[in-house]
Design an enzyme around this catalytic site. Sequence first.
Site, mmCIF file in Angstrom:
data_model
loop_
_atom_site.group_PDB
_atom_site.id
_atom_site.type_symbol
_atom_site.label_atom_id
_atom_site.label_comp_id
_atom_site.label_asym_id
_atom_site.label_seq_id
_atom_site.Cartn_x
_atom_site.Cartn_y
_atom_site.Cartn_z
ATOM 1 N N GLY A 147 0.821 -1.214 0.000
ATOM 2 C CA GLY A 147 0.000 0.000 0.000
ATOM 3 C C GLY A 147 0.849 1.256 0.000
ATOM 4 O O GLY A 147 0.404 2.315 0.460
ATOM 5 N N GLY A 189 -0.672 4.514 -1.283
ATOM 6 C CA GLY A 189 -1.945 4.967 -0.712
ATOM 7 C C GLY A 189 -1.778 6.204 0.156
ATOM 8 O O GLY A 189 -0.667 6.729 0.313
ATOM 9 N N THR A 229 -4.361 -2.014 8.153
ATOM 10 C CA THR A 229 -5.650 -2.065 7.455
ATOM 11 C C THR A 229 -6.738 -2.530 8.417
ATOM 12 O O THR A 229 -6.501 -3.409 9.250
ATOM 13 C CB THR A 229 -5.540 -3.041 6.259
ATOM 14 O OG1 THR A 229 -4.447 -2.629 5.458
ATOM 15 C CG2 THR A 229 -6.820 -3.048 5.429
ATOM 16 N N PRO A 255 -5.519 -1.306 15.220
ATOM 17 C CA PRO A 255 -6.594 -0.566 14.552
ATOM 18 C C PRO A 255 -6.347 0.933 14.472
ATOM 19 O O PRO A 255 -6.896 1.594 13.600
ATOM 20 C CB PRO A 255 -7.832 -0.859 15.416
ATOM 21 C CG PRO A 255 -7.488 -2.061 16.226
ATOM 22 C CD PRO A 255 -5.994 -2.045 16.403
ATOM 23 N N PHE A 276 -2.926 3.656 15.042
ATOM 24 C CA PHE A 276 -1.543 3.855 15.481
ATOM 25 C C PHE A 276 -1.304 5.200 16.150
ATOM 26 O O PHE A 276 -0.217 5.452 16.635
ATOM 27 C CB PHE A 276 -0.599 3.749 14.275
ATOM 28 C CG PHE A 276 -0.356 2.339 13.822
ATOM 29 C CD1 PHE A 276 0.544 1.530 14.496
ATOM 30 C CD2 PHE A 276 -1.017 1.821 12.733
ATOM 31 C CE1 PHE A 276 0.784 0.230 14.089
ATOM 32 C CE2 PHE A 276 -0.789 0.524 12.312
ATOM 33 C CZ PHE A 276 0.116 -0.278 12.987
ATOM 34 N N HIS A 330 -14.745 10.067 9.017
ATOM 35 C CA HIS A 330 -13.571 9.772 8.187
ATOM 36 C C HIS A 330 -13.772 10.287 6.762
ATOM 37 O O HIS A 330 -14.902 10.573 6.354
ATOM 38 C CB HIS A 330 -13.314 8.250 8.133
ATOM 39 C CG HIS A 330 -12.715 7.705 9.384
ATOM 40 N ND1 HIS A 330 -13.473 7.367 10.488
ATOM 41 C CD2 HIS A 330 -11.425 7.441 9.723
ATOM 42 C CE1 HIS A 330 -12.678 6.926 11.448
ATOM 43 N NE2 HIS A 330 -11.434 6.964 11.016
ATOM 44 N N LYS A 343 -12.841 6.117 2.724
ATOM 45 C CA LYS A 343 -12.692 4.961 3.630
ATOM 46 C C LYS A 343 -13.780 3.950 3.301
ATOM 47 O O LYS A 343 -14.967 4.282 3.314
ATOM 48 C CB LYS A 343 -12.794 5.419 5.089
ATOM 49 C CG LYS A 343 -12.573 4.278 6.089
ATOM 50 C CD LYS A 343 -12.496 4.827 7.513
ATOM 51 C CE LYS A 343 -12.424 3.720 8.557
ATOM 52 N NZ LYS A 343 -11.217 2.892 8.436
ATOM 53 N N GLY A 400 -12.490 0.694 12.612
ATOM 54 C CA GLY A 400 -11.888 -0.249 13.555
ATOM 55 C C GLY A 400 -11.679 0.389 14.915
ATOM 56 O O GLY A 400 -11.854 -0.262 15.960
#
Length: 204
Positions: free
Chosen positions: A7, A10, A68, A91, A93, A120, A124, A130
């Site tokens: 990713g 991304g 993810t 879920p 960081f 969000h 998303k 999460g």
Amino acid sequence: MKVCLFGSQGKVGSVLGPGLEQAGHGVVDGRSAGPAGCDAAVDFTRPDAVAANAEACFAAGVPLVVGTTGFDTSALDAAASSAGIACLHVPNFSLGAGLMMRFAEEAARVFPAAEIVELHADTKVDAPSGTAKATAERMGGGVPIHSVRLPGLVAHQVVVFGGPGETLTIRHDTSSREAFVPGVLRALDAVRTLPPGLTVGLDE
Ligand code: NAP
């Protein structure tokens, strides 16, 4: 450490890659180079991409940090356990999100009712987030979650507690994806010494 990043192009990956390099790690793109020969891997992709990326890591004997969200982690646990490789799923960081969850858990012991609003970016793909599900679980479960998806947002969560004659609001806002880099660096350190199988969350 040589890190395989799934990713890397991304929204998170494009900030994380340079962040890992700045911290002294070498970074290879997971999609083009694969995990073979890496010391650890990181996945910030899509819920439906995690299983195949994890399979490639476990086959190559490479421990995996998964950022993810929005997928069932039981298959990941089974795959990591049977391969004898450590996998760490976090879920959220960011530092503030961890504190928000801790404070919400504490307030839930005192207030009779609470609801969560998570907001969000419209890109998303999963809802509820999460982080919202993990917060609700830490609050004892059964907490209603409301999801908002709009352009202009990054990642935000509001936990509102209600009691006789008063409310308490705990709010966390992520304004830049740089907020996730220190947590991923800690997770990369941690995953190398974790036991085989899935571990969820970083120690606060
Ligand atoms: P994003 O902007 O959509 O980026 C996902 C990237 O993954 C895209 O570049 C995509 O490439 C790539 N990708 C898709 N399938 C892949 C595969 N099989 N192998 C390798 N790369 C693949 O999403 P994001 O905002 O960065 O978020 C990624 C995930 O992290 C989401 O689940 C999000 O909820 C989660 N997240 C977690 C945290 C946390 O703290 N744990 C923080 C923020 C976000 P293509 O577009 O070319 O397919």
